[in-house]
Design an enzyme around this catalytic site. Structure first.
Site, PDB file in Angstrom:
ATOM      1  N   GLU A 155      -2.972   0.101  -3.995  1.00 57.00           N
ATOM      2  CA  GLU A 155      -2.683  -1.106  -3.226  1.00 57.00           C
ATOM      3  C   GLU A 155      -2.849  -2.370  -4.062  1.00 57.00           C
ATOM      4  O   GLU A 155      -3.619  -2.387  -5.014  1.00 57.00           O
ATOM      5  CB  GLU A 155      -3.567  -1.172  -1.980  1.00 57.00           C
ATOM      6  CG  GLU A 155      -5.041  -1.161  -2.281  1.00 57.00           C
ATOM      7  CD  GLU A 155      -5.890  -1.290  -1.020  1.00 57.00           C
ATOM      8  OE1 GLU A 155      -5.712  -2.275  -0.287  1.00 57.00           O
ATOM      9  OE2 GLU A 155      -6.720  -0.409  -0.798  1.00 57.00           O
ATOM     10  N   ASP A 167       0.856  -1.191   0.000  1.00 56.17           N
ATOM     11  CA  ASP A 167       0.000   0.000   0.000  1.00 56.17           C
ATOM     12  C   ASP A 167       0.888   1.236   0.000  1.00 56.17           C
ATOM     13  O   ASP A 167       1.770   1.386   0.839  1.00 56.17           O
ATOM     14  CB  ASP A 167      -0.910  -0.025   1.243  1.00 56.17           C
ATOM     15  CG  ASP A 167      -1.986   1.046   1.192  1.00 56.17           C
ATOM     16  OD1 ASP A 167      -3.168   0.680   1.158  1.00 56.17           O
ATOM     17  OD2 ASP A 167      -1.632   2.250   1.199  1.00 56.17           O
TER      18      ASP A 167
HETATM   19  P1  TTP Z   1      -5.248   4.987   1.315  1.00 54.32           P
HETATM   20  O1  TTP Z   1      -4.223   3.951   0.971  1.00 54.32           O
HETATM   21  O2  TTP Z   1      -6.362   4.609   2.223  1.00 54.32           O
HETATM   22  O3  TTP Z   1      -4.543   6.264   1.962  1.00 54.32           O
HETATM   23  P2  TTP Z   1      -3.142   6.932   1.639  1.00 54.32           P
HETATM   24  O4  TTP Z   1      -2.379   6.159   0.621  1.00 54.32           O
HETATM   25  O5  TTP Z   1      -3.391   8.366   1.283  1.00 54.32           O
HETATM   26  O6  TTP Z   1      -2.415   6.923   3.028  1.00 54.32           O
HETATM   27  P3  TTP Z   1      -1.775   5.675   3.809  1.00 54.32           P
HETATM   28  O7  TTP Z   1      -0.334   6.010   3.925  1.00 54.32           O
HETATM   29  O8  TTP Z   1      -2.484   5.630   5.116  1.00 54.32           O
HETATM   30  O9  TTP Z   1      -2.023   4.460   2.955  1.00 54.32           O
HETATM   31  O10 TTP Z   1      -5.917   5.549  -0.003  1.00 54.32           O
HETATM   32  C1  TTP Z   1      -5.197   5.725  -1.212  1.00 54.32           C
HETATM   33  C2  TTP Z   1      -5.652   6.975  -1.921  1.00 54.32           C
HETATM   34  O11 TTP Z   1      -7.052   6.919  -2.160  1.00 54.32           O
HETATM   35  C3  TTP Z   1      -5.425   8.251  -1.129  1.00 54.32           C
HETATM   36  O12 TTP Z   1      -4.129   8.813  -1.330  1.00 54.32           O
HETATM   37  C4  TTP Z   1      -6.524   9.149  -1.598  1.00 54.32           C
HETATM   38  C5  TTP Z   1      -7.630   8.218  -2.008  1.00 54.32           C
HETATM   39  N1  TTP Z   1      -8.689   8.219  -0.971  1.00 54.32           N
HETATM   40  C6  TTP Z   1      -9.767   9.086  -1.112  1.00 54.32           C
HETATM   41  O13 TTP Z   1      -9.871   9.801  -2.107  1.00 54.32           O
HETATM   42  N2  TTP Z   1     -10.723   9.098  -0.118  1.00 54.32           N
HETATM   43  C7  TTP Z   1     -10.646   8.311   1.003  1.00 54.32           C
HETATM   44  O14 TTP Z   1     -11.528   8.365   1.885  1.00 54.32           O
HETATM   45  C8  TTP Z   1      -9.521   7.418   1.134  1.00 54.32           C
HETATM   46  C9  TTP Z   1      -9.383   6.529   2.359  1.00 54.32           C
HETATM   47  C10 TTP Z   1      -8.583   7.421   0.137  1.00 54.32           C
HETATM   48 MG    MG Z   2      -2.127   4.111   0.792  1.00 55.53          MG
END
Ligand code: TTP
Ligand code: MG
Length: 363
Positions: free
Chosen positions: A115, A8
């Protein structure tokens, strides 16, 4: 023996922005809706780790994010840089990351833009799997200048939970014999599929940790959760047989927009719809689908009442114009009394493509 990894990307949208714009280096960043000096609507898509220190996170209303940033500013800390999403850039990065990973691992399953699951069974041992994971992390850092976190375990469930343990830039390896003990102290919320509502429901029964969930009998779980009970029962024991498979990876592609102001102005809404159809069909091509057969529309009114409609065609849609034509037919009843008897203003529309057709699908 199966060895599965979950990869991820860290603060994905924000990390891409930070990489693309050196002036942002080291600053707190939020990607999402326009904050408009605290009057903005919509939410934070993601925040980088600097901004998370201020309390920003995905799905936080952008107006609250703005207030947190202003509070930081008053304490002489750098305010948050707010950026609107550039999905084409994230998609481009995503495609490149997948190809980097594929050069190390033959069997992967994309689980979202940032991911994927990797079948590392070929490595033969957890040590070797850990080394493969480190190589992949290094390769992504060198070629894409982005960091990823990886979890390794005996199945997708453990791998997924593990990848979240040492973010950012983490690697967590949970061996089969340690999996149950690893899960026990964690909140039930860590189990994929348990959202806020189920969490509250379980908490009310005194079930907070996975250890407590594990103590509930299968029959009782089926009583509470219905069909999902069995899956949950298995997961509480750390069991998950689902394979890492490419098929059906992307089931739908969607986009939504919260308007700056609630509106029922047909010309404006139709123009936005047309733009979304164009954008979505661009993404369809970039994801290398041949077309899609279902158009879904979501309408959220000013009072947050939300309605959705969809329409499935016999032959796949390929162009933005075709998609727009179907979407418009779904939308129009919401603009007048047919589906909107109170003539309420609209806050948000979402457009979705489903039943995606791959190049190798027969017609
Ligand atoms: P995530 O992998 O949940 O979050 P992230 O990569 O930003 O942070 P982390 O380091 O905790 O993994 O989500 C991936 C992308 O999806 C994120 O950068 C933006 C998008 N996203 C949204 O647009 N809305 C949301 O509610 C979430 C959870 C993610
Ligand atoms: Mg992420």
């Amino acid at each position: 023996m199966r060895i599965i990894a979950h990869l991820d990307m860290d603060a994905f949208f924000a990390a891409v922005e930070e990489r693309d714009n050196p002036r942002l280096k080291g600053l707190p960043i939020a990607v999402g809706a326009d904050p408009r000096q605290g009057q903005g609507r919509g939410v934070v898509a993601t925040a980088n780790y600097k901004a998370r220190v201020y309390g920003l996170r995905s799905a936080l209303p952008i107006s609250q994010a703005w207030r947190l940033s202003e509070a930081a500013r008053r304490q002489a800390k750098p305010p948050v840089v707010f950026l609107t999403p550039r999905f084409d850039r994230y998609l481009e990065a995503s495609v490149k990351i997948v190809s980097v990973v594929r050069s190390h691992v033959p069997q992967i399953e994309r689980a979202g833009l940032d991911e994927m699951y990797l079948d590392l069974s070929f490595a033969g041992s957890y040590e070797s799997a850990g080394e493969v994971a480190l190589e992949i992390k290094r390769d992504i850092r060198e070629t894409e200048r982005l960091t990823a976190s990886i979890g390794i375990g005996p199945n997708k469930l453990i791998a997924k939970i593990a990848s979240d343990m040492k973010k950012p830039d983490g690697l967590t390896v949970i061996r089969e014999e340690d999996a149950e003990r690893f899960l026990e102290p964690l909140s039930v919320r860590k189990i994929p599929g348990i959202g806020p509502k189920t969490e509250i429901q379980l908490n009310r029964m005194g079930i907070r940790t996975i250890a407590q969930l594990k103590a509930v009998s299968l029959g009782r779980l089926e009583e509470i959760m219905g069909k999902w009970g069995r899956g949950l029962y298995e997961m509480a024991q750390g069991r998950d047989d689902s394979p890492v498979e490419e098929s059906g990876e992307v089931k739908s592609i969607s986009e939504q927009e919260t308007f700056l102001e609630d509106t029922l102005e047909a010309e404006f809404i139709v123009t936005r719809l047309k733009e979304m159809a164009r954008h979505l069909t661009d993404r369809l091509r970039e994801e290398e689908f041949r077309g899609f057969r279902t158009v879904g529309l979501v309408v959220r009114f000013a009072d947050f009442e939300t309605k959705s409609k969809s329409f499935t065609l016999k032959n796949p849609i390929r162009s933005a114009d075709e998609m727009f034509a179907v979407a418009l037919r779904l939308l129009l009843p919401f603009l007048d009394r047919r589906m909107n008897p109170g003539l309420k203003k609209i806050r948000l529309i979402g457009l979705r493509m489903e039943k995606l057709v791959k190049p190798d699908d027969g017609e």
